[in-house]
Write a protein that holds these residues in place. Structure first.
Motif, PDB file in Angstrom:
ATOM      1  N   LEU A 138       0.812  -1.070  -0.054  1.00  0.00           N
ATOM      2  CA  LEU A 138      -0.117  -0.083  -0.090  1.00  0.00           C
ATOM      3  C   LEU A 138       0.851   1.342   0.196  1.00  0.00           C
ATOM      4  O   LEU A 138       0.420   2.242  -0.556  1.00  0.00           O
ATOM      5  N   TYR A 139       2.088   1.250   0.729  1.00  0.00           N
ATOM      6  CA  TYR A 139       2.948   2.209   0.531  1.00  0.00           C
ATOM      7  C   TYR A 139       4.169   1.937  -0.419  1.00  0.00           C
ATOM      8  O   TYR A 139       4.311   0.969  -0.779  1.00  0.00           O
ATOM      9  N   GLY A 140       4.410   3.180  -0.897  1.00  0.00           N
ATOM     10  CA  GLY A 140       5.783   3.114  -1.787  1.00  0.00           C
ATOM     11  C   GLY A 140       6.822   3.595  -0.850  1.00  0.00           C
ATOM     12  O   GLY A 140       6.933   3.651   0.238  1.00  0.00           O
ATOM     13  N   LEU A 141       8.077   3.893  -1.588  1.00  0.00           N
ATOM     14  CA  LEU A 141       9.356   4.362  -0.953  1.00  0.00           C
ATOM     15  C   LEU A 141       8.672   5.831  -0.192  1.00  0.00           C
ATOM     16  O   LEU A 141       8.056   6.590  -0.584  1.00  0.00           O
ATOM     17  N   ASN A 142       9.305   6.045   1.020  1.00  0.00           N
ATOM     18  CA  ASN A 142       9.184   7.157   1.703  1.00  0.00           C
ATOM     19  C   ASN A 142       7.636   7.340   2.133  1.00  0.00           C
ATOM     20  O   ASN A 142       7.236   8.310   2.241  1.00  0.00           O
ATOM     21  N   ASN A 143       7.178   5.913   2.361  1.00  0.00           N
ATOM     22  CA  ASN A 143       5.576   5.937   2.700  1.00  0.00           C
ATOM     23  C   ASN A 143       4.741   6.648   2.017  1.00  0.00           C
ATOM     24  O   ASN A 143       3.689   7.108   2.315  1.00  0.00           O
ATOM     25  N   ARG A 144       5.205   6.864   0.670  1.00  0.00           N
ATOM     26  CA  ARG A 144       4.123   7.485  -0.365  1.00  0.00           C
ATOM     27  C   ARG A 144       2.868   6.424  -0.647  1.00  0.00           C
ATOM     28  O   ARG A 144       3.183   5.215  -0.587  1.00  0.00           O
ATOM     29  N   ILE A 145       1.721   6.927  -0.828  1.00  0.00           N
ATOM     30  CA  ILE A 145       0.675   5.995  -0.932  1.00  0.00           C
ATOM     31  C   ILE A 145       0.519   5.676  -2.398  1.00  0.00           C
ATOM     32  O   ILE A 145       0.503   6.478  -3.367  1.00  0.00           O
ATOM     33  N   ASN A 146       0.625   4.120  -2.530  1.00  0.00           N
ATOM     34  CA  ASN A 146       0.689   3.764  -3.916  1.00  0.00           C
ATOM     35  C   ASN A 146      -0.567   3.859  -4.771  1.00  0.00           C
ATOM     36  O   ASN A 146      -0.455   4.202  -5.917  1.00  0.00           O
ATOM     37  N   TYR A 147      -1.903   3.748  -4.071  1.00  0.00           N
ATOM     38  CA  TYR A 147      -2.863   3.378  -4.514  1.00  0.00           C
ATOM     39  C   TYR A 147      -3.961   4.488  -3.909  1.00  0.00           C
ATOM     40  O   TYR A 147      -5.017   4.175  -3.650  1.00  0.00           O
ATOM     41  N   PRO A 148      -3.741   5.885  -4.470  1.00  0.00           N
ATOM     42  CA  PRO A 148      -4.497   6.853  -3.770  1.00  0.00           C
ATOM     43  C   PRO A 148      -6.180   6.791  -4.110  1.00  0.00           C
ATOM     44  O   PRO A 148      -6.870   7.287  -3.119  1.00  0.00           O
ATOM     45  N   ASN A 149      -6.666   6.143  -5.267  1.00  0.00           N
ATOM     46  CA  ASN A 149      -7.782   6.275  -5.492  1.00  0.00           C
ATOM     47  C   ASN A 149      -8.523   4.937  -5.428  1.00  0.00           C
ATOM     48  O   ASN A 149      -9.866   4.689  -5.682  1.00  0.00           O
ATOM     49  N   ALA A 150      -8.079   3.940  -4.646  1.00  0.00           N
ATOM     50  CA  ALA A 150      -8.652   2.580  -4.401  1.00  0.00           C
ATOM     51  C   ALA A 150      -9.365   2.756  -3.154  1.00  0.00           C
ATOM     52  O   ALA A 150      -9.125   3.072  -2.238  1.00  0.00           O
TER      53      ALA A 150
END
Length: 317
Positions: A138-150
């Motif tokens: 669910l997270y990318g690197l640096n805690n970026r949200i991978n799937y914001p629209n889901a």
């Protein structure tokens, strides 16, 4: 070669290079587009007692050696599933997620890209259970949200368990005895993740299913609220069994043997045996999170009581 999405292995028999990297496999399905996606793999060593603590190291190694397998390391695949309909793109689990330290994991976003899908196109994510190798992505690197629209669809039972989990709840689990500090970190991490994504989470109504073609089968034991997802079309069906089994030899030849990540090993074994019988009778296709890439096949009954074989499916188009 991208070090973040590939690894070079040598096959012991053929002595030829095998490249492990972000990958996808499309499955012919009449109503929807189905794609199996790789998030990488997790090397597990030592194998014992990570697997089969109910037996001895010698017995487990004999089984592996007789079948030409390594007794040093088992690579657990991380397979996920993408379902595409006219107006939805649905992921079944999201893998472990990227790591700057480990190039063998976190391939899912790259696998999606190879299949022509952007992460922000994902409309729904169905999480079979809340272990890190199924929700970490669910997270990318640096805690970026991978799937914001889901929208994220979860079992309320599973969420309630992890929100209130204590170390003492895991005394029957192998990980409690093998890696107690790691278990503590998982117990702390999961409620934090649930809080981070609370505005995207919806609980599944198991009596109704979702979208008219997905139904859910409780498969408890590995975790209290784990479930499998059955995908039905007009003429076909396939079931994503998540972590019902972690190895296509060990837990098919001996489904009574557990894995260290099982919360309740005895219940996990009972669930596995019951569902293996069902799937061997129906010959329905299944997809396993950790079965050999791409993790799709059928379960056959074998000689002896509660003994089974894994039959990989092909061809895949």
């Amino acid at each position: 070669m991208n070090k973040q999405t590939s690894r070079l292995l040598i096959h012991e028999e053929e002595k030829t290079p095998i490249v492990r990297k972000a990958n996808f496999q499309k499955l012919a399905f009449d109503n929807y587009k189905l794609t199996i996606l790789s998030d990488g793999f997790i090397p597990r060593h030592p194998i014992y007692p990570d697997f089969a603590p109910e037996t001895s190291k010698e017995v487990l190694e004999q089984l592996l050696l007789l079948n030409g397998r390594s007794i040093e390391t088992i690579d657990l695949e991380i397979n996920t599933v993408l379902i595409e309909t006219e107006n939805r793109k649905i992921l079944l689990d999201v893998g472990l997620g990227k790591s700057n330290e480990n190039p063998d994991i976190g391939w899912l976003v790259d696998s999606l890209s190879l299949s022509g899908i952007k992460p922000d196109e994902i409309t729904d994510i169905i999480i079979s259970h809340l272990h890190p190798d199924h929700i970490g992505g669910l997270y990318g690197l640096n805690n970026r949200i991978n799937y914001p629209n889901a929208r994220i669809h979860l079992s309320e039972l599973e969420c309630t368990f992890w929100r209130n989990a204590q170390l003492s709840d895991f005394t029957e689990s192998g990980i409690y005895h093998m890696d107690r500090e790691g278990l503590k970190q998982i117990i702390q991490m999961i409620p934090s993740m649930l809080e981070d994504f609370k505005h995207q989470i919806e609980y599944i109504d198991f009596t109704k299913g979702l979208f008219g073609f997905l139904s859910f089968l409780p498969t408890p034991g590995h975790t209290p609220g784990m479930f499998s997802t059955k995908i039905c079309s007009d003429h076909q069906s396939v079931t994503y069994i998540a972590d019902l089994a972690h190895h296509e030899l060990i837990q098919f030849e001996h489904p009574e043997w557990s894995f260290s990540g099982d919360h309740n090993p005895k219940l996990a074994a009972e669930t596995r045996i019951n569902f293996f019988h069902d799937f061997s009778n129906t010959q329905e296709l299944v997809i396993g999170s950790h079965l050999p890439w791409p993790g799709i096949g059928r379960i056959n009954s074998s000689e002896g009581e509660n003994r089974f074989d894994w039959n990989p499916y092909g061809p895949i188009s």
